[in-house]
Design a protein around this motif. Structure first.
Motif, PDB file in Angstrom:
ATOM      1  N   THR A 153      60.806 -46.212 -36.992  1.00 22.57           N
ATOM      2  CA  THR A 153      60.229 -46.186 -35.639  1.00 22.57           C
ATOM      3  C   THR A 153      60.196 -44.803 -35.019  1.00 22.57           C
ATOM      4  O   THR A 153      59.496 -44.585 -34.040  1.00 22.57           O
ATOM      5  N   PHE A 154      60.924 -43.863 -35.578  1.00 26.96           N
ATOM      6  CA  PHE A 154      60.941 -42.500 -35.027  1.00 26.96           C
ATOM      7  C   PHE A 154      59.716 -41.701 -35.461  1.00 26.96           C
ATOM      8  O   PHE A 154      59.132 -40.964 -34.679  1.00 26.96           O
ATOM      9  N   LEU A 208      71.428 -42.443 -46.501  1.00 24.86           N
ATOM     10  CA  LEU A 208      70.568 -42.333 -45.315  1.00 24.86           C
ATOM     11  C   LEU A 208      69.543 -41.212 -45.468  1.00 24.86           C
ATOM     12  O   LEU A 208      68.426 -41.314 -44.971  1.00 24.86           O
ATOM     13  N   TYR A 218      65.138 -49.065 -39.682  1.00 23.48           N
ATOM     14  CA  TYR A 218      64.271 -49.074 -38.502  1.00 23.48           C
ATOM     15  C   TYR A 218      64.417 -47.800 -37.670  1.00 23.48           C
ATOM     16  O   TYR A 218      63.442 -47.345 -37.062  1.00 23.48           O
ATOM     17  N   GLU A 219      65.598 -47.209 -37.622  1.00 24.78           N
ATOM     18  CA  GLU A 219      65.780 -45.965 -36.866  1.00 24.78           C
ATOM     19  C   GLU A 219      64.828 -44.882 -37.359  1.00 24.78           C
ATOM     20  O   GLU A 219      64.259 -44.139 -36.574  1.00 24.78           O
ATOM     21  N   VAL A 220      64.659 -44.810 -38.658  1.00 31.30           N
ATOM     22  CA  VAL A 220      63.760 -43.819 -39.248  1.00 31.30           C
ATOM     23  C   VAL A 220      62.307 -44.275 -39.102  1.00 31.30           C
ATOM     24  O   VAL A 220      61.442 -43.508 -38.675  1.00 31.30           O
ATOM     25  N   SER A 280      68.843 -51.938 -39.385  1.00 36.82           N
ATOM     26  CA  SER A 280      68.749 -51.059 -38.216  1.00 36.82           C
ATOM     27  C   SER A 280      68.701 -49.593 -38.625  1.00 36.82           C
ATOM     28  O   SER A 280      68.024 -48.788 -37.980  1.00 36.82           O
ATOM     29  N   GLU A 281      69.370 -49.242 -39.712  1.00 40.99           N
ATOM     30  CA  GLU A 281      69.340 -47.850 -40.188  1.00 40.99           C
ATOM     31  C   GLU A 281      67.949 -47.500 -40.718  1.00 40.99           C
ATOM     32  O   GLU A 281      67.480 -46.372 -40.549  1.00 40.99           O
ATOM     33  N   SER A 312      66.327 -52.484 -47.251  1.00 40.31           N
ATOM     34  CA  SER A 312      67.711 -52.543 -46.775  1.00 40.31           C
ATOM     35  C   SER A 312      68.638 -53.103 -47.863  1.00 40.31           C
ATOM     36  O   SER A 312      69.706 -52.559 -48.128  1.00 40.31           O
TER      37      SER A 312
END
Length: 151
Positions: free
Chosen positions: A65-66, A23, A61-63, A58-59, A50
């Motif tokens: 989109t932040f 991550l 996308y978390e980064v 999703s992991e 991915s």
């Protein structure tokens, strides 16, 4: 169909073992994907990364989109990010952004970003991933963009 270059794949593999967890490698790997995909990261790129990193989409996308440094839509050759947070706004960055929009330069994507982290040198902007332009004026950025688009 998006695929990293052999050098890009090797980069991702090295980044994944460089950190304690995979991550932690997502940010540099997203930069690499963005660099190899004309400056933006599509859903197809996320799916590819991915699989390559063996992480959930999703992991990624978390980064993605932040952080505002990753583009989720296509950008033109010059991507100008104008800080519009409090310090920069008080020094005229929002006015600069509005005036730049009126110039309608076909080679430039303009983005308002929340903070570039250089409040003491407001107003601040960044072109692509180059060093910040600090204490910038409309005249200064207009001249810079004219020089960059005419060459």
């Amino acid at each position: 169909m998006f695929k990293l270059s052999p050098e890009g794949i090797e980069f991702v593999k090295k980044e994944m073992v460089r950190y304690e967890t995979k991550l932690s490698a997502v940010i540099p790997c997203l930069y690499r994907v963005q660099d190899e995909n004309e400056g933006w990261i599509s859903p197809e790129c996320v799916a590819y990364l991915s699989r390559l990193m063996d992480l959930g989409e999703s992991e990624i996308y978390e980064v993605l989109t932040f952080y505002t440094m990753f583009n989720q839509k296509p950008v033109k050759p010059l991507h100008v990010q104008v800080c519009c947070n409090v310090s920069c706004a008080m020094q005229g960055s929002r006015k600069i952004l509005e005036e730049l929009k009126k110039q309608n330069n076909s080679n430039v994507t303009l983005s308002a970003v929340e903070c570039l982290g250089s409040c003491d040198t407001a107003p601040v902007l960044q072109i692509n991933r180059e060093p910040y332009m600090e204490k910038v004026s409309l005249e200064q950025i207009t001249k810079t963009l004219q020089e960059r688009t005419s060459s």
